[in-house]
Design an enzyme around this catalytic site. Structure first.
Site, PDB file in Angstrom:
ATOM      1  N   CYS B  83       0.816  -1.212   0.000  1.00  0.00           N
ATOM      2  CA  CYS B  83       0.000   0.000   0.000  1.00  0.00           C
ATOM      3  C   CYS B  83       0.852   1.265   0.000  1.00  0.00           C
ATOM      4  O   CYS B  83       0.327   2.367  -0.123  1.00  0.00           O
ATOM      5  CB  CYS B  83      -0.938  -0.006   1.199  1.00  0.00           C
ATOM      6  N   CYS B 205     -13.170   1.352   8.384  1.00  0.00           N
ATOM      7  CA  CYS B 205     -12.260   0.742   7.404  1.00  0.00           C
ATOM      8  C   CYS B 205     -12.262   1.528   6.098  1.00  0.00           C
ATOM      9  O   CYS B 205     -13.318   1.948   5.617  1.00  0.00           O
ATOM     10  CB  CYS B 205     -12.707  -0.688   7.088  1.00  0.00           C
ATOM     11  N   SER B 206     -11.076   1.688   5.484  1.00  0.00           N
ATOM     12  CA  SER B 206     -11.008   2.287   4.156  1.00  0.00           C
ATOM     13  C   SER B 206     -11.559   1.285   3.150  1.00  0.00           C
ATOM     14  O   SER B 206     -11.500   0.077   3.363  1.00  0.00           O
ATOM     15  CB  SER B 206      -9.570   2.673   3.819  1.00  0.00           C
ATOM     16  N   ILE B 208     -12.190  -0.638  -0.701  1.00  0.00           N
ATOM     17  CA  ILE B 208     -11.470  -1.121  -1.885  1.00  0.00           C
ATOM     18  C   ILE B 208     -11.892  -0.211  -3.036  1.00  0.00           C
ATOM     19  O   ILE B 208     -13.084  -0.067  -3.303  1.00  0.00           O
ATOM     20  CB  ILE B 208     -11.828  -2.594  -2.141  1.00  0.00           C
ATOM     21  N   LYS B 324      -9.862   6.636   4.147  1.00  0.00           N
ATOM     22  CA  LYS B 324     -11.200   6.280   4.611  1.00  0.00           C
ATOM     23  C   LYS B 324     -12.301   6.761   3.668  1.00  0.00           C
ATOM     24  O   LYS B 324     -13.156   5.986   3.249  1.00  0.00           O
ATOM     25  CB  LYS B 324     -11.411   6.883   6.015  1.00  0.00           C
ATOM     26  N   HIS B 328      -9.042   4.079  -1.330  1.00  0.00           N
ATOM     27  CA  HIS B 328      -7.691   3.528  -1.199  1.00  0.00           C
ATOM     28  C   HIS B 328      -7.350   2.559  -2.336  1.00  0.00           C
ATOM     29  O   HIS B 328      -7.251   1.353  -2.116  1.00  0.00           O
ATOM     30  CB  HIS B 328      -7.564   2.849   0.176  1.00  0.00           C
TER      31      HIS B 328
END
Lengths: 379, 379
Positions: B83, B205-206, B208, B324, B328
């Site tokens: 990442c 959670c960020s 997909i 977030k 991402h």
């Protein structure tokens, strides 16, 4: 450039079913550090050349992965550029030293390929290729076979001349304990080996190999170090259909031209070269693209023994055995080439030493010529 | 350092089912070149930040691949570091300019993630992680949930404080047209969103995402350029079990310390920061690891609105919406962070502009903290 190679090491190349990528990297790095007379704590950054760890091993983040394996928490990077990943890792390592941010950099190339079914590996390797060629069902032997067919017709190259590349490189490989294949072969054996993609036979093709190689780059010279005089990269089209020519790889021409300019020398100054002979035709084109032979003449020269050890041309090509006989663990290849030339310039080539080698060149290609990296090193 | 960012562009982030990675890269590059007032022919080298093209797309050799797509045959490289691939690509682009070999360098980060089943993507992402954690069945939400659990116990952090990170970043995202999520959320909505890995809920959670971002780096300044004052990388252990602490990411501490030293400044000089909030707990740890808050206090500060736009602390964090809310797409994230900070320092932040921002910082992490990259930029 003021970048020096102070230590090198290449592991055994071959079908190493009992060795993990971690073990190969550890051996290569420990060997290179010992050769450089320094310890892992002296290293400022780590560049890892690798292509297939994601597709074949489901492991990425290889920079941090191997930094941890080696017990150092330094800046670490994975550089990917297909079969040129190793050469591109060396290039970025060189730039990182020239930037002034890092003083001593470890470059390691690694690939573990033989744990998988060959068809799976061949398919993964096409991840380096053009989408249209891949969808058409082409593989790398097929692509180089197209180039060979066209070249043979245009320049009246015979299958025997093509085979002589493999014969030379197997002879050199027979003098290299680390080579995947240490067995000399004859023209007849090459011509009678299994057809892969006409006109290429099995013995015209480099093997699928495991292996690792490492070099220590430094901003200051040491007793046995060699100097990096040039580090140059060029890219070209991924697919053959987008090229003006099939008998030359434009990226090789451009990268070598830039490298000669950086090093302020010409091809005639090179005493020893490691070139990207993934298939026999590739070595012939490489020697022409980089100015060692006029177009259409390298095959005859190689067949005449001109670039074999003890040759008449003042140039010896692929003393390691090349990709053909030393083997081709793709991420390791470009680093191994640099390691081999460093050994030659230090006079540490053993049974395959080129007499009085002063200047050497490495040539590493990704895909069917989409990217090329050329390094020139000096004693 | 004398490296300048002369152009930036970020594509829409989100579930872009009608856009290919090629199209995203073309848009990002054309936008950045236009912003820099230069043409593609002015570019000397291309750095591509990407993690998953091999595992999810069966395509490697991405440097040459995108050079061809953009119609330039310049040296080109894929940089992979999970990442942090985007941040590491910027770092190597910066070093390549400092080396003197390249004068104008294009860095593009790209990831296409939503074309695959989420379970497949989650599994591919664990390719960034430690083998033992992967074999134990852990995923990234699970790893950060372990850190959150430990942190909450140690520092009496409440679930409400954790949720306030998401609330802030969704608010900022609501001011960013490019953000994956432009909808503000409330503490209550975060707390009542689906449990993912206790104590983390869906809105901690960020996502997909798909997307690309590009920046033009140059050795000379231009009218609207910002200067790179620091570019620093550090690595740490891949697995949590090898760390002394679970409430801090050592690589973030080390990379930021190096960056402050390079830029000759401290955390108090930073006006605006993009930090790696892959999960809400990650932003809290990042702000402490980089010296913006003493250990154990960032959650309270964020919950108190201290780093929200219009804040009291003279620091605003994640104006883009962060990972977030902005999204991402892993290879793009680190490049987008640099693009966002450049916009802020140029006063081009639009509705999310931080008043009189002079110095900015980006913080990009790979894995659960195996690698961290910090850049400091100045107006």
């Amino acid at each position: 450039m003021n970048v020096f190679i102070t230590g090198v090491y290449t592991t055994q190349f071959g079908e190493l079913w009992d060795r993990s990528p971690r073990a190969l990297v550890r051996e290569a790095v420990e060997g290179a550090l010992q050769d450089a007379g320094c310890s892992i704590e002296d290293i400022d950054a780590l560049y890892v050349g690798n292509m297939l760890s994601g597709m074949l091993g489901a492991q990425e983040n290889l920079g941090a992965f191997y930094a941890e394996e080696l017990g150092i928490h330094v800046p670490a990077f994975k550089i990917e550029g297909a079969c040129a990943s190793g050469g591109l890792a060396v290039h970025n390592g060189v730039l990182s030293i020239l930037s002034g941010q890092y003083k001593r950099v470890l470059v390691v190339g690694v690939e573990k390929m033989t744990d998988h079914a060959p068809s799976h590996v061949a398919s993964a390797l096409m991840g380096a290729g053009s989408e249209s060629e891949r969808l058409a069902g082409l593989t790398f032997p097929g692509l180089y076979a197209l180039m060979a067919t066209y070249y043979m017709k245009q320049h009246k190259l015979t299958e025997e001349m093509l085979a002589s590349v493999a014969v030379k490189n197997h002879y050199h490989g027979s003098l290299n304990d680390k080579a995947h294949f240490k067995k000399p072969v004859t023209i007849k054996q090459v011509l009678h080996s299994a057809p892969i993609a006409d006109p290429l036979k099995l013995l015209d093709c480099s093997p699928i190999s495991d292996g690792a190689a490492a070099v220590v780059l430094s901003s200051s010279s040491a007793k046995t170090s060699v100097e990096v005089m040039a580090s140059a990269v060029a890219t070209g089209s991924l697919g053959l259909h987008d090229r003006q020519t099939l008998t030359s790889i434009p990226a090789s021409c451009e990268a070598s031209a830039k490298a000669y300019k950086q090093a302020n020398c010409t091809s005639s100054d090179i005493d020893v070269a490691e070139v990207h002979d993934c298939f026999s035709i590739a070595e012939i084109m490489a020697l022409e693209d980089m100015g060692f032979y006029p177009a259409g003449t390298a095959g005859r020269g190689i067949a005449g023994g001109e670039v074999t050890l003890g040759s008449s041309k003042n140039l010896v090509v692929n003393t390691s055995g090349g990709l053909k006989a030393c083997g081709h663990p793709v991420g390791a290849t470009g680093v191994k080439q640099v390691a081999e030339i460093a050994l030659q310039l230090r006079g540490a080539g053993g049974r395959r030493q080129v007499k009085d080698a002063q200047v050497g060149l490495t040539h590493n290609v990704g895909g069917s010529g989409a990217v090329a990296v050329v390094h020139i090193l000096k004693k």
